[in-house]
Design an enzyme around this catalytic site. Sequence first.
Site, PDB file in Angstrom:
ATOM      1  CG  HIS A 155      -0.166   0.081   2.544  1.00  0.00           C
ATOM      2  ND1 HIS A 155       0.206  -1.042   3.235  1.00  0.00           N
ATOM      3  CD2 HIS A 155       0.302   1.130   3.277  1.00  0.00           C
ATOM      4  CE1 HIS A 155       0.857  -0.685   4.339  1.00  0.00           C
ATOM      5  NE2 HIS A 155       0.936   0.626   4.385  1.00  0.00           N
ATOM      6  CG  HIS A 181      -3.738  -0.126   5.280  1.00  0.00           C
ATOM      7  ND1 HIS A 181      -3.234  -1.278   5.800  1.00  0.00           N
ATOM      8  CD2 HIS A 181      -2.723   0.772   5.334  1.00  0.00           C
ATOM      9  CE1 HIS A 181      -1.983  -1.095   6.163  1.00  0.00           C
ATOM     10  NE2 HIS A 181      -1.642   0.138   5.885  1.00  0.00           N
ATOM     11  CG  HIS A 229       4.484   4.657   4.538  1.00  0.00           C
ATOM     12  ND1 HIS A 229       3.738   5.279   5.492  1.00  0.00           N
ATOM     13  CD2 HIS A 229       3.909   3.444   4.368  1.00  0.00           C
ATOM     14  CE1 HIS A 229       2.758   4.491   5.895  1.00  0.00           C
ATOM     15  NE2 HIS A 229       2.826   3.354   5.218  1.00  0.00           N
ATOM     16  CG  HIS A 265       1.096   1.168  12.749  1.00  0.00           C
ATOM     17  ND1 HIS A 265       1.586   2.427  12.908  1.00  0.00           N
ATOM     18  CD2 HIS A 265       1.641   0.703  11.611  1.00  0.00           C
ATOM     19  CE1 HIS A 265       2.393   2.702  11.901  1.00  0.00           C
ATOM     20  NE2 HIS A 265       2.459   1.669  11.110  1.00  0.00           N
ATOM     21  CE1 TYR A 317       5.499   3.557   7.909  1.00  0.00           C
ATOM     22  CE2 TYR A 317       5.523   3.042  10.254  1.00  0.00           C
ATOM     23  CZ  TYR A 317       4.838   3.171   9.063  1.00  0.00           C
ATOM     24  OH  TYR A 317       3.515   2.911   9.019  1.00  0.00           O
ATOM     25  CD  GLU A 351       4.229   0.152   7.149  1.00  0.00           C
ATOM     26  OE1 GLU A 351       3.482   0.411   6.174  1.00  0.00           O
ATOM     27  OE2 GLU A 351       3.809   0.038   8.300  1.00  0.00           O
TER      28      GLU A 351
HETATM   29 FE   FE2 Z   1       1.791   1.645   6.053  1.00  0.00          FE
END
Ligand code: FE2
Lengths: 109, 307
Positions: free
Chosen positions: B153, B199, B214, B246, B255, B265
Amino acid sequence: MLKKFIIVIEDTGEEFTCTPERNVLKAMEQLGRKGIPVGCRGGGCGVCRVQVVGNGLYRTGKMSREQVPAEDEEKGICLACKLFPEGDLNLKVLGKWQNIFLNGTQLQK
Amino acid sequence: MSFTGVMRPGHAAIRVMDMDESVTYYTERLGLIKTDEDDQGRVYLKAWDELDCFSIVLREADAPGIDYTGYKTYSRADMDDLVKKLEDYGIDIEWIADGELNNCGERARFQTPSGHSFELYADKKQIGDGLGRVNPNPWPEGLKGMQVYRFDHVLLYGPKIIETTKIFTDVLGFDLTERVLSPEGEMNVSFVSCSNKAHDLAFVEYPEPNKLHHVSFMLMTWEEVLRAADLMSMHDISIDIGPTRHGITRGRTIYFFDPSGNRNEVFCGDYTWYPDREPITWTAEELGRAIFYHDRRLNENFLTVVT
Ligand SMILES: [Fe+2]
Ligand code: FES
């Protein structure tokens, strides 16, 4: 003998040494010093923008043109993570973090 | 078949300032495989577990950032249908010819109010993962560096993310999976999925348009994330933050930056999304925990360093 130059951050009076092979931001970080904001360390984000004050000698690596346009470069503006001293340098800090979520509130829309 | 329409993020076109240095980084360190190069000097890369012939395109330029993100649809009919819906919604489509990217079919490009370019496409040559589709081994030998499995993503920064997110949810059939609300109750961070993933795309409200936060690549285990972090120290790769967790998406993550300052990431372990779920909401007071679950405070570098 290893050459070492003195870097002075005028804003804070912070002083540290840096060799010609090492970029100024890395020298600052490795000595545990502060004063220039640290971002990507790759010449891309512009957070470490500084201006060399006076006629310090230096060379620079590849820097994002978006962050340092040619006319800025002529004025001694550069990115500390791509700045290699060839003499003692006095620096003014230009870059800063924009805090978009200050206390959880968004500053700008 | 219940999985049609937009299937997945299929490619990201990234600007780098030094091609040789960047190809070394993306292949030897991340572990992508270089599959092609074109007469404009663009370099095509794929992760080992992807079947299509590329997912990352590098272009040398004098400033880093992202040119566009491409999403692959299940079929050409699905793509045409979605393009029509975009046009009906009032969005201009720019057609990019078949073959403009090597081995990729026609692409329908559009801009979002956040200033980013996106593309839909239906056809890209499959070259496989080297394991075949009959009695395959679980992984190929000879992988390098972090051995990322796939491009997963992007997270993008720009203005008007409410309107931008609506294009994905109301027109392209994505689901809103998580969001952050400002103290005024306005969404200022959105996570959307076109699949079963937590996501496939995310946005953060930001005054400057068309910024890249990112580009993310998937790993399978926490141990692999730790090993990736070890490789970063071995090769003096600039680490931003991590390994950590997260709150948003539950992902376990680190990251870091490519040689031009584009943030990357690698992560593992988010949850499975189903379309009958309510989106998860994070409130402004809990934003620190939402972003970095252990640190529990806002990290200026992570929030504001973009290309
Ligand atoms: Fe991410
Ligand atoms: S830290 Fe990003 S340009 Fe120097």
